[in-house]
Write a protein that holds these residues in place. Sequence first.
Motif, PDB file in Angstrom:
ATOM      1  N   GLY A  14       0.830  -1.209   0.000  1.00  0.00           N
ATOM      2  CA  GLY A  14       0.000   0.000   0.000  1.00  0.00           C
ATOM      3  C   GLY A  14       0.861   1.254   0.000  1.00  0.00           C
ATOM      4  O   GLY A  14       1.996   1.257  -0.513  1.00  0.00           O
ATOM      5  N   ALA A  15       0.339   2.314   0.609  1.00  0.00           N
ATOM      6  CA  ALA A  15       1.037   3.605   0.585  1.00  0.00           C
ATOM      7  C   ALA A  15       2.444   3.501   1.198  1.00  0.00           C
ATOM      8  O   ALA A  15       3.433   3.965   0.605  1.00  0.00           O
ATOM      9  N   LEU A  42      -2.438  -5.475  -6.927  1.00  0.00           N
ATOM     10  CA  LEU A  42      -1.811  -4.236  -6.456  1.00  0.00           C
ATOM     11  C   LEU A  42      -0.291  -4.415  -6.396  1.00  0.00           C
ATOM     12  O   LEU A  42       0.469  -3.569  -6.883  1.00  0.00           O
ATOM     13  N   ALA A  80       1.763  -4.354   6.239  1.00  0.00           N
ATOM     14  CA  ALA A  80       0.394  -4.743   5.858  1.00  0.00           C
ATOM     15  C   ALA A  80      -0.564  -4.517   7.016  1.00  0.00           C
ATOM     16  O   ALA A  80      -0.185  -4.648   8.171  1.00  0.00           O
ATOM     17  N   ALA A  82      -4.489  -2.670   8.586  1.00  0.00           N
ATOM     18  CA  ALA A  82      -5.340  -1.477   8.595  1.00  0.00           C
ATOM     19  C   ALA A  82      -4.502  -0.262   8.962  1.00  0.00           C
ATOM     20  O   ALA A  82      -3.513  -0.357   9.684  1.00  0.00           O
ATOM     21  N   GLN A  84      -4.658   4.119  10.142  1.00  0.00           N
ATOM     22  CA  GLN A  84      -5.520   5.079  10.849  1.00  0.00           C
ATOM     23  C   GLN A  84      -6.397   5.836   9.873  1.00  0.00           C
ATOM     24  O   GLN A  84      -5.918   6.287   8.833  1.00  0.00           O
ATOM     25  N   LEU A  93      -6.180   0.389  16.138  1.00  0.00           N
ATOM     26  CA  LEU A  93      -5.991  -0.628  15.100  1.00  0.00           C
ATOM     27  C   LEU A  93      -5.617  -1.995  15.664  1.00  0.00           C
ATOM     28  O   LEU A  93      -5.456  -2.962  14.920  1.00  0.00           O
ATOM     29  N   ILE A 100      -4.076 -10.072  11.782  1.00  0.00           N
ATOM     30  CA  ILE A 100      -3.366 -10.095  10.489  1.00  0.00           C
ATOM     31  C   ILE A 100      -1.907 -10.547  10.704  1.00  0.00           C
ATOM     32  O   ILE A 100      -1.372 -11.356   9.965  1.00  0.00           O
ATOM     33  N   VAL A 120       6.356  -2.485  10.747  1.00  0.00           N
ATOM     34  CA  VAL A 120       6.030  -1.089  10.445  1.00  0.00           C
ATOM     35  C   VAL A 120       4.563  -0.788  10.775  1.00  0.00           C
ATOM     36  O   VAL A 120       4.216   0.322  11.199  1.00  0.00           O
ATOM     37  N   VAL A 124       2.803   0.051  16.188  1.00  0.00           N
ATOM     38  CA  VAL A 124       4.041  -0.663  15.876  1.00  0.00           C
ATOM     39  C   VAL A 124       4.656  -1.353  17.105  1.00  0.00           C
ATOM     40  O   VAL A 124       5.203  -2.456  16.986  1.00  0.00           O
ATOM     41  N   SER A 145       9.841  -0.234  13.567  1.00  0.00           N
ATOM     42  CA  SER A 145      10.396   1.050  13.091  1.00  0.00           C
ATOM     43  C   SER A 145      10.337   2.102  14.190  1.00  0.00           C
ATOM     44  O   SER A 145      11.083   3.086  14.168  1.00  0.00           O
ATOM     45  N   ALA A 231      -2.890   9.485   4.599  1.00  0.00           N
ATOM     46  CA  ALA A 231      -1.835   8.528   4.998  1.00  0.00           C
ATOM     47  C   ALA A 231      -0.535   9.290   5.168  1.00  0.00           C
ATOM     48  O   ALA A 231      -0.372  10.377   4.608  1.00  0.00           O
ATOM     49  N   THR A 232       0.388   8.709   5.943  1.00  0.00           N
ATOM     50  CA  THR A 232       1.757   9.226   5.943  1.00  0.00           C
ATOM     51  C   THR A 232       2.593   8.197   5.195  1.00  0.00           C
ATOM     52  O   THR A 232       2.450   7.005   5.443  1.00  0.00           O
TER      53      THR A 232
HETATM   54  P1  NAD Z   1      -2.578   0.875   2.998  1.00  0.00           P
HETATM   55  O1  NAD Z   1      -4.006   0.574   3.288  1.00  0.00           O
HETATM   56  O2  NAD Z   1      -2.247   1.819   1.902  1.00  0.00           O
HETATM   57  O3  NAD Z   1      -1.801  -0.482   2.720  1.00  0.00           O
HETATM   58  C1  NAD Z   1      -1.951  -1.620   3.512  1.00  0.00           C
HETATM   59  C2  NAD Z   1      -1.791  -2.821   2.595  1.00  0.00           C
HETATM   60  O4  NAD Z   1      -1.810  -4.004   3.414  1.00  0.00           O
HETATM   61  C3  NAD Z   1      -2.921  -2.966   1.580  1.00  0.00           C
HETATM   62  O5  NAD Z   1      -2.384  -2.965   0.268  1.00  0.00           O
HETATM   63  C4  NAD Z   1      -3.576  -4.310   1.920  1.00  0.00           C
HETATM   64  O6  NAD Z   1      -4.027  -5.024   0.787  1.00  0.00           O
HETATM   65  C5  NAD Z   1      -2.419  -5.020   2.630  1.00  0.00           C
HETATM   66  N1  NAD Z   1      -2.853  -6.106   3.504  1.00  0.00           N
HETATM   67  C6  NAD Z   1      -3.820  -6.072   4.446  1.00  0.00           C
HETATM   68  N2  NAD Z   1      -3.901  -7.277   5.046  1.00  0.00           N
HETATM   69  C7  NAD Z   1      -2.962  -8.063   4.500  1.00  0.00           C
HETATM   70  C8  NAD Z   1      -2.551  -9.394   4.707  1.00  0.00           C
HETATM   71  N3  NAD Z   1      -3.143 -10.170   5.618  1.00  0.00           N
HETATM   72  N4  NAD Z   1      -1.540  -9.867   3.974  1.00  0.00           N
HETATM   73  C9  NAD Z   1      -0.928  -9.105   3.025  1.00  0.00           C
HETATM   74  N5  NAD Z   1      -1.284  -7.836   2.770  1.00  0.00           N
HETATM   75  C10 NAD Z   1      -2.290  -7.314   3.501  1.00  0.00           C
HETATM   76  O7  NAD Z   1      -1.948   1.374   4.374  1.00  0.00           O
HETATM   77  P2  NAD Z   1      -0.569   2.185   4.565  1.00  0.00           P
HETATM   78  O8  NAD Z   1      -0.841   3.634   4.542  1.00  0.00           O
HETATM   79  O9  NAD Z   1       0.438   1.603   3.651  1.00  0.00           O
HETATM   80  O10 NAD Z   1      -0.217   1.808   6.076  1.00  0.00           O
HETATM   81  C11 NAD Z   1       0.179   0.500   6.416  1.00  0.00           C
HETATM   82  C12 NAD Z   1       0.442   0.408   7.916  1.00  0.00           C
HETATM   83  O11 NAD Z   1       1.621   1.171   8.232  1.00  0.00           O
HETATM   84  C13 NAD Z   1      -0.691   0.999   8.773  1.00  0.00           C
HETATM   85  O12 NAD Z   1      -0.902   0.186   9.901  1.00  0.00           O
HETATM   86  C14 NAD Z   1      -0.145   2.351   9.184  1.00  0.00           C
HETATM   87  O13 NAD Z   1      -0.738   2.836  10.365  1.00  0.00           O
HETATM   88  C15 NAD Z   1       1.325   1.993   9.367  1.00  0.00           C
HETATM   89  N6  NAD Z   1       2.255   3.128   9.403  1.00  0.00           N
HETATM   90  C16 NAD Z   1       3.298   3.021  10.244  1.00  0.00           C
HETATM   91  C17 NAD Z   1       4.218   4.043  10.343  1.00  0.00           C
HETATM   92  C18 NAD Z   1       5.383   3.913  11.290  1.00  0.00           C
HETATM   93  O14 NAD Z   1       6.150   4.875  11.503  1.00  0.00           O
HETATM   94  N7  NAD Z   1       5.570   2.761  11.910  1.00  0.00           N
HETATM   95  C19 NAD Z   1       4.061   5.207   9.581  1.00  0.00           C
HETATM   96  C20 NAD Z   1       2.991   5.280   8.699  1.00  0.00           C
HETATM   97  C21 NAD Z   1       2.079   4.228   8.618  1.00  0.00           C
END
Ligand code: NAD
Length: 315
Positions: A14-15, A42, A80, A82, A84, A93, A100, A120, A124, A145, A231-232
């Motif tokens: 994802g992002a 994707l 991977a 959910a 925020q 979350l 997951i 990540v 976390v 992270s 998203a970030t």
């Molecule tokens: P996103 O929704 O864009 O991407 C998440 C991806 O995970 C999706 O493509 C989805 O299909 C996939 N996914 C979900 N369940 C799965 C599974 N069981 N197996 C494989 N793939 C699966 O979300 P995002 O913006 O990329 O954020 C992802 C995570 O990173 C979130 O929990 C977010 O809070 C976290 N995050 C952490 C930090 C950090 O500093 N640690 C910073 C930003 C975001």
Amino acid sequence: MNARARKVVIVGAGAVGSTFAYALQIHGTVREIVLIDRNKKLAEGQALDLSHGAFFAPPVDIRAGDYEDCAAADIVAICAGAKQKPGQTRMDLVSTNVEIFRQIVEKILEHTTESILLVVTNPVDILTYAAVKFSGLPKQQVIGSGTVLDSARFRYLLSRHCQIDPRNVHAYVLGEHGDSEVPVWSIATHGGMNVLDSCTVCDRSCSEIDREKIDEQIRNSAYHVIEAKGATNFAVGLALVRITTAIIRDENSILTVSSLLNGEYGINDVCLSVPVVLNRNGITRYICSELASSELERLRSSADAIKKVQREAGL
Ligand code: NAD
């Protein structure tokens, strides 16, 4: 760990996962990047899009794959799950992402017990703890992270405030990557001088209120970005490249990643961020600095806040 693989597997395209891959591609640290997502289309689309940039970046093989590709990976990063929504905290979350993680960690372990797991997904710290428990891997091999991104935000804000290059600012955020995190001013330095000491000779005469504003900005940065764009991804992508590089290049870098504490700062049985020395074996040493008593108290409260959620999540 395979000495020559320089292979990173990213679960979750994802992002965050795709931006991490993009930053890694440009940085040129690795030879192979594999993207895994439950949405295979994707992962394939992201890999293809990134691969089309091959002409403009250092050589790296980027492809979509599956869990068997975790074999011989230096690092398997889990992005991977959910994320925020505006107004949600990271702790909201927990239940979704713990389940997951249970499945993902199990699938990774079928193919590797050598790779470093880099967590990540949020929250976390809780998920790093879950990954330690679910995997049974040595604790130095399971890294979150953590507050690497928050520490970067602290450095950025201090550099702006004090008008000093961020590369000359040494400052850390410890504790939870979340609302109870602790920016530690007592060990923040620039040019070898404690930041608080330099305030006494600086003509800008900053006050406690200025420091509180910076604390507040670090804590709420992600909320503002998520509110604005959903998203970030950019800064965290770069933070992940920094962690990856420290591991793959065996750098012995000091970074505030999240890991299972065992008595450091008087804290046990919880994952949170403190400064550690990171190299190709993962965490090799903890840096236990003398903090101001109020900071140590807040760090321990942060640990208690995370432990409470851990217990509620049945971990
Ligand atoms: P996103 O929704 O864009 O991407 C998440 C991806 O995970 C999706 O493509 C989805 O299909 C996939 N996914 C979900 N369940 C799965 C599974 N069981 N197996 C494989 N793939 C699966 O979300 P995002 O913006 O990329 O954020 C992802 C995570 O990173 C979130 O929990 C977010 O809070 C976290 N995050 C952490 C930090 C950090 O500093 N640690 C910073 C930003 C975001």
